[in-house]
Design a protein around this motif. Sequence first.
Motif, PDB file in Angstrom:
ATOM      1  N   THR A  84       0.839  -1.189   0.000  1.00 39.47           N
ATOM      2  CA  THR A  84       0.000   0.000   0.000  1.00 39.47           C
ATOM      3  C   THR A  84       0.873   1.237   0.000  1.00 39.47           C
ATOM      4  O   THR A  84       2.108   1.149   0.061  1.00 39.47           O
ATOM      5  CB  THR A  84      -0.960   0.008   1.211  1.00 39.47           C
ATOM      6  OG1 THR A  84      -1.920   1.061   1.038  1.00 39.47           O
ATOM      7  CG2 THR A  84      -0.211   0.218   2.523  1.00 39.47           C
ATOM      8  N   ASN A  88      -1.697   6.233   2.544  1.00 39.26           N
ATOM      9  CA  ASN A  88      -2.746   5.450   3.202  1.00 39.26           C
ATOM     10  C   ASN A  88      -2.350   5.079   4.634  1.00 39.26           C
ATOM     11  O   ASN A  88      -3.139   5.188   5.567  1.00 39.26           O
ATOM     12  CB  ASN A  88      -3.036   4.175   2.406  1.00 39.26           C
ATOM     13  CG  ASN A  88      -4.086   4.392   1.335  1.00 39.26           C
ATOM     14  OD1 ASN A  88      -4.257   5.498   0.838  1.00 39.26           O
ATOM     15  ND2 ASN A  88      -4.787   3.349   0.974  1.00 39.26           N
ATOM     16  N   SER A  89      -1.117   4.617   4.799  1.00 38.63           N
ATOM     17  CA  SER A  89      -0.688   4.168   6.124  1.00 38.63           C
ATOM     18  C   SER A  89      -0.667   5.325   7.115  1.00 38.63           C
ATOM     19  O   SER A  89      -1.045   5.170   8.281  1.00 38.63           O
ATOM     20  CB  SER A  89       0.698   3.518   6.039  1.00 38.63           C
ATOM     21  OG  SER A  89       1.724   4.477   5.901  1.00 38.63           O
ATOM     22  N   ILE A 131      -9.254   3.249   3.539  1.00 33.61           N
ATOM     23  CA  ILE A 131      -8.963   1.837   3.267  1.00 33.61           C
ATOM     24  C   ILE A 131      -9.682   1.346   2.013  1.00 33.61           C
ATOM     25  O   ILE A 131      -9.122   0.620   1.190  1.00 33.61           O
ATOM     26  CB  ILE A 131      -9.363   0.967   4.474  1.00 33.61           C
ATOM     27  CG1 ILE A 131      -8.445   1.250   5.668  1.00 33.61           C
ATOM     28  CG2 ILE A 131      -9.304  -0.521   4.126  1.00 33.61           C
ATOM     29  CD1 ILE A 131      -8.847   0.513   6.930  1.00 33.61           C
ATOM     30  N   ASP A 148      -3.251  -2.503   3.399  1.00 36.72           N
ATOM     31  CA  ASP A 148      -4.054  -1.644   4.267  1.00 36.72           C
ATOM     32  C   ASP A 148      -4.532  -2.414   5.496  1.00 36.72           C
ATOM     33  O   ASP A 148      -4.541  -1.883   6.613  1.00 36.72           O
ATOM     34  CB  ASP A 148      -5.273  -1.103   3.499  1.00 36.72           C
ATOM     35  CG  ASP A 148      -4.897  -0.044   2.478  1.00 36.72           C
ATOM     36  OD1 ASP A 148      -3.858   0.610   2.668  1.00 36.72           O
ATOM     37  OD2 ASP A 148      -5.636   0.117   1.496  1.00 36.72           O
TER      38      ASP A 148
END
Length: 295
Positions: A84, A88-89, A131, A148
């Motif tokens: 990912t 996002n993280s 997510i 994710d």
Amino acid sequence: MLAVTMLFWAGNSIAGRALADEAAPIALAFWRWVLALVLVTPVAWPHLKRDRAELRRRWRMILALAVTGVGAFGALLYVGLQYTTALNSILMQAAIPPLVMLFAWLALRERTTRGQLAGVLLSLLGVLVVISRGRPWALLEVELNGGDALVFTGVVLYAVYSLLLRRRPDVHPLSLLWATFTAAAILLAPAYALEMASGRQMPPTPAVLLGLGYVAVFPSFLAYLFFNRGVELIGSARASQFLHLQPVFGAVLAVLLLGETFHLFHAAGVALIFSGIGLAAWAQRRVSRRPPGSP
């Protein structure tokens, strides 16, 4: 110090993603804590002599802290970043404060208002938007990115770690860091051995060594020192507010350094997460201003 700490922690995800194609993730997590342990030992040693009896007595809590917030969180983050984006993280990590509040209500029965719970749910909705990449129906069709899911599992574990810190051993902060760093390195060693046996390596290229040096020195050793000192100076309540800077720094770094694209669903997720944080903070202030005995 607290603002710089958030910058260092945001950079951890950037480094993990930048090294995803070169460095084996468990190796990165293992050597991160080994090197951080080398750095913290000289400054922690005088306190360890005094605290060793308490550390030995509370070894179960130290193990729990090392599993949730040190070893497992870092390993899951680096493995997840193989699949990912750093953006996002980082945005998912913004859900840690609301999750801590939710777990405190569920596990410790801490008093929580409807406004605070609504804020938590709003923040979690923002995480789900990120997510699912703006497609909530993907949650029903099991079309989620595995990376994710791993990162969010790490986020949940870190929220548990934050809750466990309330029952940490009564020792000097540097002694606690030394103990948790040591336990994390020991716990990661078998997984590191299995990773090497599977053929995954961490070649000592300049990029890998530079990235490893960064994650060991800045988001590990210096960030924890700065955060502990910041909490000592202004208190944990005010210090925790600085956690909200991490996704801001991280989003900017991901776009500038990694060339990642900030999509509309990221904006929607950010808006929901920070709206939830703001709602929970507003509800908390209302409770703190009520006179004793008021409903």
